[in-house]
Design an enzyme around this catalytic site. Structure first.
Site, PDB file in Angstrom:
ATOM      1  N   THR A  83      -3.210 -26.679 -25.297  1.00 22.58           N
ATOM      2  CA  THR A  83      -3.728 -25.372 -24.908  1.00 22.58           C
ATOM      3  C   THR A  83      -4.473 -24.796 -26.102  1.00 22.58           C
ATOM      4  O   THR A  83      -4.090 -25.035 -27.246  1.00 22.58           O
ATOM      5  CB  THR A  83      -2.598 -24.416 -24.478  1.00 22.58           C
ATOM      6  OG1 THR A  83      -3.069 -23.065 -24.470  1.00 22.58           O
ATOM      7  CG2 THR A  83      -1.429 -24.488 -25.434  1.00 22.58           C
ATOM      8  N   ASN A  84      -5.516 -24.040 -25.839  1.00 22.56           N
ATOM      9  CA  ASN A  84      -6.284 -23.427 -26.925  1.00 22.56           C
ATOM     10  C   ASN A  84      -5.551 -22.240 -27.543  1.00 22.56           C
ATOM     11  O   ASN A  84      -5.437 -22.133 -28.766  1.00 22.56           O
ATOM     12  CB  ASN A  84      -7.645 -22.955 -26.396  1.00 22.56           C
ATOM     13  CG  ASN A  84      -8.601 -24.076 -26.107  1.00 22.56           C
ATOM     14  OD1 ASN A  84      -9.393 -24.477 -26.953  1.00 22.56           O
ATOM     15  ND2 ASN A  84      -8.543 -24.605 -24.889  1.00 22.56           N
ATOM     16  N   THR A  85      -5.051 -21.338 -26.699  1.00 23.16           N
ATOM     17  CA  THR A  85      -4.490 -20.084 -27.196  1.00 23.16           C
ATOM     18  C   THR A  85      -3.342 -20.307 -28.171  1.00 23.16           C
ATOM     19  O   THR A  85      -3.218 -19.604 -29.180  1.00 23.16           O
ATOM     20  CB  THR A  85      -4.008 -19.212 -26.020  1.00 23.16           C
ATOM     21  OG1 THR A  85      -5.127 -18.915 -25.167  1.00 23.16           O
ATOM     22  CG2 THR A  85      -3.404 -17.919 -26.511  1.00 23.16           C
ATOM     23  N   CYS A 197     -10.386 -22.506 -22.751  1.00 30.91           N
ATOM     24  CA  CYS A 197      -9.075 -22.446 -22.123  1.00 30.91           C
ATOM     25  C   CYS A 197      -8.983 -23.714 -21.301  1.00 30.91           C
ATOM     26  O   CYS A 197      -9.936 -24.061 -20.590  1.00 30.91           O
ATOM     27  CB  CYS A 197      -8.918 -21.210 -21.240  1.00 30.91           C
ATOM     28  SG  CYS A 197      -7.390 -21.212 -20.283  1.00 30.91           S
TER      29      CYS A 197
END
Length: 230
Positions: A83-85, A197
């Site tokens: 995941t990016n976040t 995302c």
């Protein structure tokens, strides 16, 4: 082949894509019945989403560190946060384990190199777009400029990620809104758009837009495959 550790479930919609692409990538590169050796720690995303809403990154980081230690104990020789976040906690996660964390920013930079882009438009959660845990290493390490949508655009993208994409809801209306934002960033000079995302690539496809896309799931998988197969 090395064993890859994966922190997944954030959301499982995109973790499913990681699992499929990692296995397909190994099969394509080696052939036969080969598949990717991996150890996955898949979380219940609801508490993480609630903690994000409260800006409780201490609890989020603790959960990610726990997962990273579990995949290391399970034999993982490298780690990805799917995941990016959650790369907001990448430094703390890396410090907690003795295996390398394959960072999303390096994957994005490799994607930018393929497209020849030096100015990127970034879509993602509000955390990803408004904070610098991805844009800073992209700038400092690779010299890449990053732009993001305006306030209304960021709000729409953030909301639909959690309310729709993470729940598997893909609509033409939302796709059209994303395409409009991508066109606006292209007009501002973005040479490639980062689907920052991991669920956005489920909604927006290369054929939907005129500018090259960097799907972070695909880019991250390629980075991981290069490492585990080298």
């Amino acid at each position: 082949m090395k064993t890859l550790g994966i922190l997944g479930g954030m959301s499982w919609e995109s973790t499913l894509s990681y699992y499929k692409l990692l296995n397909k990538g190994v099969r394509d590169k080696i052939g036969g019945l080969h598949s990717c050796r991996m150890v996955m720690h898949s979380v219940d995303f609801a508490p993480f989403a609630e903690q994000m809403g409260k800006n409780d990154w201490e609890s989020i980081t603790a959960g990610l560190v726990k997962g990273a230690k579990s995949v290391e104990a399970g034999g993982a020789e490298a780690l990805i946060i799917a995941t990016n976040t959650m790369h907001k906690a990448a430094d703390e996660v890396q410090a907690a384990v003795n295996i390398p964390l394959l960072h999303m920013a390096d994957a994005i930079a490799a994607g930018a190199k393929k497209t020849g882009a030096s100015k990127l438009g970034l879509l993602g959660t509000a955390f990803t777009m408004e904070q610098d845990f991805l844009s800073r290493p992209l700038k400092e390490k690779y010299g890449l400029d990053v732009i993001v949508p305006d306030c209304d655009g960021r709000s729409m993208v953030h909301r639909t990620i959690f309310d729709e994409l993470c729940c598997g809801k893909l609509t033409d209306k939302t796709r059209d809104a994303y395409i409009e934002i991508i066109e606006e960033m292209t007009a501002l000079g973005a040479e490639s758009i980062v689907l920052g995302c991991t669920e956005i690539g489920l909604l927006v496809k290369p054929e939907d837009v005129s500018v090259p896309l960097i799907d972070t799931v695909e880019a991250h998988v390629e980075l991981a495959l290069d490492y585990v197969l080298k």
